[in-house]
Design a protein around this motif. Structure first.
Motif, short mmCIF file in Angstrom:
data_model
loop_
_atom_site.label_atom_id
_atom_site.label_comp_id
_atom_site.label_asym_id
_atom_site.label_seq_id
_atom_site.Cartn_x
_atom_site.Cartn_y
_atom_site.Cartn_z
N VAL A 65 -15.73 70.13 11.65
CA VAL A 65 -15.22 70.31 10.26
C VAL A 65 -15.32 68.82 9.92
CG1 VAL A 65 -13.36 70.78 8.80
CG2 VAL A 65 -13.61 72.17 10.64
N VAL A 66 -16.26 68.64 8.79
CA VAL A 66 -16.51 67.39 8.27
C VAL A 66 -15.84 67.46 6.79
CG1 VAL A 66 -18.28 65.52 7.57
CG2 VAL A 66 -18.64 67.03 9.50
N ASP A 67 -14.98 66.41 6.54
CA ASP A 67 -14.26 66.16 5.29
C ASP A 67 -15.31 65.34 4.37
OD1 ASP A 67 -12.58 65.68 3.07
OD2 ASP A 67 -11.12 65.04 4.32
N PHE A 68 -15.78 65.84 3.22
CA PHE A 68 -16.60 65.04 2.54
C PHE A 68 -15.75 64.44 1.45
CE2 PHE A 68 -17.11 69.45 0.78
CZ PHE A 68 -16.66 69.54 -0.41
N GLY A 69 -14.46 64.48 1.33
CA GLY A 69 -13.45 63.92 0.47
C GLY A 69 -14.05 64.13 -0.88
N ARG A 70 -13.93 63.28 -1.85
CA ARG A 70 -14.17 63.32 -3.37
C ARG A 70 -15.57 63.23 -3.70
NH1 ARG A 70 -9.61 61.23 -6.98
NH2 ARG A 70 -7.95 62.15 -6.21
N GLU A 71 -16.36 62.71 -2.67
CA GLU A 71 -17.84 62.52 -3.26
C GLU A 71 -18.65 63.19 -2.16
OE1 GLU A 71 -18.99 58.44 -4.04
OE2 GLU A 71 -16.98 58.02 -4.76
N GLY A 72 -19.90 63.58 -2.96
CA GLY A 72 -20.92 63.98 -2.28
C GLY A 72 -20.81 65.54 -2.12
N GLY A 73 -19.95 66.51 -1.61
CA GLY A 73 -20.02 67.46 -1.34
C GLY A 73 -20.62 68.21 -0.23
N PRO A 74 -20.93 69.46 -0.15
CA PRO A 74 -21.44 70.14 1.01
C PRO A 74 -22.93 69.57 1.25
CG PRO A 74 -20.63 71.72 -0.40
CD PRO A 74 -20.17 70.34 -0.85
N VAL A 75 -23.53 69.46 0.07
CA VAL A 75 -24.97 69.07 0.17
C VAL A 75 -25.18 67.98 0.81
CG1 VAL A 75 -27.02 68.74 -1.22
CG2 VAL A 75 -25.66 70.86 -1.52
N MET A 76 -24.73 66.73 0.21
CA MET A 76 -24.97 65.42 0.78
C MET A 76 -24.47 65.11 2.24
SD MET A 76 -26.55 64.33 -1.68
CE MET A 76 -26.68 62.68 -1.19
N THR A 77 -23.42 65.98 2.43
CA THR A 77 -22.66 65.82 3.87
C THR A 77 -23.60 66.57 4.80
OG1 THR A 77 -20.30 66.20 3.00
CG2 THR A 77 -20.87 67.00 5.32
N LEU A 78 -24.30 67.80 4.52
CA LEU A 78 -25.31 68.40 5.15
C LEU A 78 -26.63 67.54 5.43
CD1 LEU A 78 -24.84 72.24 4.23
CD2 LEU A 78 -24.51 70.91 6.67
N LEU A 79 -27.07 66.94 4.43
CA LEU A 79 -28.30 65.69 4.38
C LEU A 79 -27.74 64.63 5.31
CD1 LEU A 79 -29.49 65.97 0.45
CD2 LEU A 79 -30.36 67.11 2.66
N ALA A 80 -26.67 64.22 5.23
CA ALA A 80 -26.53 63.11 6.18
C ALA A 80 -26.18 63.60 7.53
CB ALA A 80 -25.04 62.37 5.51
#
Length: 133
Positions: A65-80
């Motif tokens: 489980v990856v916490d993306f915090g306040r920024e980025g959201g799931p899209v940016m998290t998956l891209l990273a």
């Protein structure tokens, strides 16, 4: 060898993705399964555990489980995650949204299609498929 990045948002998506990948996955492949959220809960842990349980006997699975915090959201998290794992293919569930829902909340899968640099496989979720007429 193929490295798959799986993005899930619940047990339904995890089940549909596993149903699709189980017959295609080989022992040489690698799987990184991610539930990107701003608040980790039991549902998130169960969704990635399901992938680890079902696919882990076929290929190595790194699930979390990856916490993306306040920024980025799931899209940016998956891209990273795709970049950091050197993924060859991304696999996510496809939900059917109305126009209003897409405008208000957006669609992770559609946004990924616009931004991802690797092949992406969209697995339709059964509860969102239109029944055959």
């Amino acid at each position: 060898m193929t490295t798959y990045l799986i993005g899930t948002d619940g047990e339904s998506a995890s089940t549909a993705i596993c149903d699709h990948l189980e017959s295609r996955l080989t022992a040489d492949d690698r799987v990184r399964a991610v539930y990107a959220t701003s608040s980790a809960d039991e549902e998130a842990r169960q969704a990635v555990q399901l992938i680890e349980d079902r696919l882990g006997s076929i290929a190595p699975v790194d699930a979390g489980v990856v916490d993306f915090g306040r920024e980025g959201g799931p899209v940016m998290t998956l891209l990273a995650e795709a970049d950091s794992t050197d993924a060859d293919q991304m696999v996510v569930g496809l939900r059917r949204h109305s126009r209003t829902e897409r405008i208000i909340v957006g669609s992770v899968s559609h946004t990924l299609l616009e931004k991802v640099a690797i092949p992406i496989l969209l697995v339709p979720l059964p509860e969102y498929q239109t029944p055959a007429e």
